[in-house]
Design a protein around this motif. Structure first.
Motif, PDB file in Angstrom:
ATOM      1  N   VAL A 261       0.833  -1.208   0.000  1.00  0.00           N
ATOM      2  CA  VAL A 261       0.000   0.000   0.000  1.00  0.00           C
ATOM      3  C   VAL A 261       0.864   1.253   0.000  1.00  0.00           C
ATOM      4  N   SER A 262       1.834   1.305   0.903  1.00  0.00           N
ATOM      5  CA  SER A 262       2.703   2.486   1.005  1.00  0.00           C
ATOM      6  C   SER A 262       3.455   2.727  -0.288  1.00  0.00           C
TER       7      SER A 262
ATOM      8  N   VAL B 160      -7.160  11.821  -2.911  1.00  0.00           N
ATOM      9  CA  VAL B 160      -8.537  11.677  -2.463  1.00  0.00           C
ATOM     10  C   VAL B 160      -8.720  10.214  -2.081  1.00  0.00           C
ATOM     11  N   ALA B 161      -9.122   9.968  -0.848  1.00  0.00           N
ATOM     12  CA  ALA B 161      -9.254   8.592  -0.368  1.00  0.00           C
ATOM     13  C   ALA B 161     -10.604   8.380   0.285  1.00  0.00           C
ATOM     14  N   ALA B 162     -11.165   7.204   0.053  1.00  0.00           N
ATOM     15  CA  ALA B 162     -12.380   6.835   0.771  1.00  0.00           C
ATOM     16  C   ALA B 162     -12.033   6.695   2.244  1.00  0.00           C
TER      17      ALA B 162
ATOM     18  N   GLY C  96      -7.113   0.606   9.382  1.00  0.00           N
ATOM     19  CA  GLY C  96      -6.478   1.627  10.190  1.00  0.00           C
ATOM     20  C   GLY C  96      -5.105   2.054   9.701  1.00  0.00           C
ATOM     21  N   SER C  97      -4.245   1.109   9.321  1.00  0.00           N
ATOM     22  CA  SER C  97      -2.898   1.455   8.860  1.00  0.00           C
ATOM     23  C   SER C  97      -2.932   2.148   7.503  1.00  0.00           C
ATOM     24  N   CYS C  98      -3.859   1.750   6.639  1.00  0.00           N
ATOM     25  CA  CYS C  98      -4.003   2.420   5.337  1.00  0.00           C
ATOM     26  C   CYS C  98      -4.407   3.876   5.547  1.00  0.00           C
ATOM     27  N   ARG C  99      -5.318   4.078   6.464  1.00  0.00           N
ATOM     28  CA  ARG C  99      -5.768   5.447   6.740  1.00  0.00           C
ATOM     29  C   ARG C  99      -4.621   6.276   7.320  1.00  0.00           C
ATOM     30  N   TRP C 100      -3.782   5.681   8.146  1.00  0.00           N
ATOM     31  CA  TRP C 100      -2.639   6.397   8.712  1.00  0.00           C
ATOM     32  C   TRP C 100      -1.669   6.836   7.617  1.00  0.00           C
TER      33      TRP C 100
ATOM     34  N   VAL D 193      -3.957  11.031  -7.064  1.00  0.00           N
ATOM     35  CA  VAL D 193      -4.277   9.646  -6.711  1.00  0.00           C
ATOM     36  C   VAL D 193      -5.644   9.569  -6.048  1.00  0.00           C
ATOM     37  N   PHE D 194      -6.443   8.572  -6.462  1.00  0.00           N
ATOM     38  CA  PHE D 194      -7.651   8.165  -5.764  1.00  0.00           C
ATOM     39  C   PHE D 194      -7.343   6.812  -5.116  1.00  0.00           C
ATOM     40  N   PHE D 195      -7.645   6.672  -3.836  1.00  0.00           N
ATOM     41  CA  PHE D 195      -7.328   5.429  -3.127  1.00  0.00           C
ATOM     42  C   PHE D 195      -8.571   4.907  -2.422  1.00  0.00           C
ATOM     43  N   LEU D 196      -8.819   3.600  -2.550  1.00  0.00           N
ATOM     44  CA  LEU D 196     -10.008   3.018  -1.936  1.00  0.00           C
ATOM     45  C   LEU D 196      -9.838   1.537  -1.680  1.00  0.00           C
ATOM     46  N   GLU D 197     -10.638   1.036  -0.740  1.00  0.00           N
ATOM     47  CA  GLU D 197     -10.865  -0.393  -0.536  1.00  0.00           C
ATOM     48  C   GLU D 197     -12.284  -0.691  -0.972  1.00  0.00           C
ATOM     49  N   SER D 198     -12.498  -1.857  -1.544  1.00  0.00           N
ATOM     50  CA  SER D 198     -13.864  -2.276  -1.849  1.00  0.00           C
ATOM     51  C   SER D 198     -13.893  -3.797  -2.030  1.00  0.00           C
ATOM     52  N   PRO D 199     -14.678  -4.489  -1.208  1.00  0.00           N
ATOM     53  CA  PRO D 199     -15.399  -4.055  -0.032  1.00  0.00           C
ATOM     54  C   PRO D 199     -14.450  -3.537   1.054  1.00  0.00           C
ATOM     55  N   THR D 200     -14.999  -2.688   1.932  1.00  0.00           N
ATOM     56  CA  THR D 200     -14.167  -2.019   2.922  1.00  0.00           C
ATOM     57  C   THR D 200     -14.018  -2.849   4.198  1.00  0.00           C
ATOM     58  N   ASN D 201     -13.009  -2.511   4.954  1.00  0.00           N
ATOM     59  CA  ASN D 201     -12.709  -3.159   6.217  1.00  0.00           C
ATOM     60  C   ASN D 201     -13.140  -2.238   7.364  1.00  0.00           C
ATOM     61  N   PRO D 202     -14.049  -2.632   8.243  1.00  0.00           N
ATOM     62  CA  PRO D 202     -14.661  -3.952   8.370  1.00  0.00           C
ATOM     63  C   PRO D 202     -16.115  -4.012   7.910  1.00  0.00           C
ATOM     64  N   THR D 203     -16.686  -2.859   7.502  1.00  0.00           N
ATOM     65  CA  THR D 203     -18.137  -2.790   7.317  1.00  0.00           C
ATOM     66  C   THR D 203     -18.603  -3.208   5.922  1.00  0.00           C
ATOM     67  N   LEU D 204     -17.690  -3.656   5.080  1.00  0.00           N
ATOM     68  CA  LEU D 204     -18.039  -4.238   3.785  1.00  0.00           C
ATOM     69  C   LEU D 204     -18.852  -3.308   2.897  1.00  0.00           C
ATOM     70  N   GLU D 205     -18.550  -2.005   2.975  1.00  0.00           N
ATOM     71  CA  GLU D 205     -19.113  -1.070   2.004  1.00  0.00           C
ATOM     72  C   GLU D 205     -18.512  -1.365   0.634  1.00  0.00           C
ATOM     73  N   VAL D 206     -19.268  -1.110  -0.404  1.00  0.00           N
ATOM     74  CA  VAL D 206     -18.788  -1.343  -1.767  1.00  0.00           C
ATOM     75  C   VAL D 206     -18.803  -0.030  -2.537  1.00  0.00           C
TER      76      VAL D 206
END
Length: 394
Positions: A89-90, A104-106, A111-115, A149-162
């Protein structure tokens, strides 16, 4: 021939090279350096005039096999294996940015990605805007002249947003920005971000790719031009390389990825349905259910559900702890994607460093629990949950 192989075949045979001994299992080249026949041969290799390996920090035959196999599965041109998922990720984010650029990040991130985007990047003069990534208009509103850069997880950790990856990619292409997707929760079997328009995909190979709790690893995948221009020198000079031993372990793990993920997903689906009918549970979030908030996007961009289930208990933290402590088959761990079923309480583990307000924004309450389905018999898992939930009521 290999281009036409289906995933299960690719993951057993893809990218394999053999030594003169013709070994069946991939060889572990556990070496730091490599020997050259002549001084001129060494010079030519360092100049890039001849192919070959130079130093294990740059690459090795075992790592190369893992990278090629992942490329086949992901549909990527090139990849670099890293020591951990966070190293991937880094590297994927920082290698292409400089002071004055904007991310721009979702906001729904591990937690570490957000940091990395919220705390580390600004230390180097890189600005970051966190948004609710579920709404495409939020991505558009957050764009600045210096957005790269746009950065995202999908589904997200932990609430599984898409998140609508194709929609985000369209916006990024309009301004020449790159979309980096953390695809861990979907696995490369259920979602193909590059096909949806993303430019870079990252994985914590520690999760499903190893899937047996043995080692750390990560991988960054993209087209060859992006890796040559952005990641190649960053990777060489900052040293996030994967150990050849871990690459070998991951090669053996990836052979059974389709089998494990299939069983894990079936188990996760059954547990999600079971929990949805329990009075102790306030809500269940699972990408395979029709009541998922982004079910329409899921139907377009994912070919399967997930091995993860997120649910919220009515009794808050006390109920969550009581449930976890009462489980016998399911083990308490902050890892996921393992052959063993695992459960964790995000508010006190993976997302504990967020403020109460930030957790609330993400839908993480004191009663939120994340379940990672293993490959056990689903009836044993259901019985385990039923027994544990009955103790909460008692």
């Amino acid at each position: 021939m290999s281009k036409s192989w289906r995933p299960a075949t690719q993951l057993v045979h893809g990218g394999t090279t053999r030594s003169q001994h013709g070994e069946t299992a991939e060889a572990i080249f556990l070496t730091q350096g490599f020997v050259y026949d002549t001084s001129a041969a060494a010079e030519a290799r360092f100049k890039g005039e001849t192919d070959g390996f130079i130093y294990a920090r740059y690459g090795s035959p075992t790592n190369d096999m893992f990278e090629k196999r992942m490329c086949m599965l992901e549909g990527a041109e090139d990849a670099r294996a890293t020591a951990s998922g966070m190293a991937a990720v880094s590297a994927a984010i920082l290698c292409q940015l400089k002071a004055g650029d904007h991310i721009v990040a979702a906001r729904a991130l591990f937690g570490s990605c957000r940091w990395v985007v919220e705390t580390l990047a600004p230390k180097y003069g890189i600005e970051c805007t966190l948004i609710d990534g579920r709404d495409l208009s939020n991505w558009e509103k957050a764009i600045r002249k210096n957005t790269k850069v746009f950065f995202l997880e999908s589904p997200t950790n932990p609430t599984l947003e898409v998140i609508d990856i194709a929609g985000v990619a369209r916006l990024a292409n309009q301004i020449g920005a790159k979309v980096v997707v953390d695809n861990v929760f979907a696995t490369p079997l259920f979602q193909k971000p590059l096909e949806l328009g993303a430019h870079v995909v990252v994985y914590s190979a520690t999760k499903h790719i190893d899937g047996q709790g043995r080692c750390l690893g990560g991988v960054v995948l993209s087209d060859k031009a992006w890796i040559d221009e952005n990641l190649h020198d960053y990777f060489r000079h900052t040293g996030p390389a994967m150990s050849p031993f871990n690459a070998w372990t991951l090669l053996k793990g990836i052979e059974t990825l389709p089998l494990r993920v299939k069983q894990q997903t079936e188990n996760a689906s059954r547990i999600a349905d079971f929990l949805a009918d329990r009075t102790e549970v306030a809500r269940v979030i699972y990408p395979g259910r029709k009541d998922h908030p982004q079910a329409d996007i899921i139907s377009k961009q994912m070919s399967g559900g997930s091995t993860l289930v997120c649910f919220e208990l009515k009794g808050g933290k006390d109920a969550a702890f009581a449930l976890q402590d009462a489980l016998e088959v399911v083990k308490i761990s902050n890892n996921l994607g393992d052959a063993k079923s695992l459960i964790t309480h995000p508010a006190t583990t993976t997302h504990k460093n967020l403020t109460d307000e930030a957790r609330a924004e993400l839908g993480i309450s004191a009663g939120t629990v994340r379940f990672s389905a293993g490959i056990e018999d689903s009836e044993d898992l259901i019985e385990d949950f039923a027994r544990a939930l009955s103790r909460i009521r008692a």
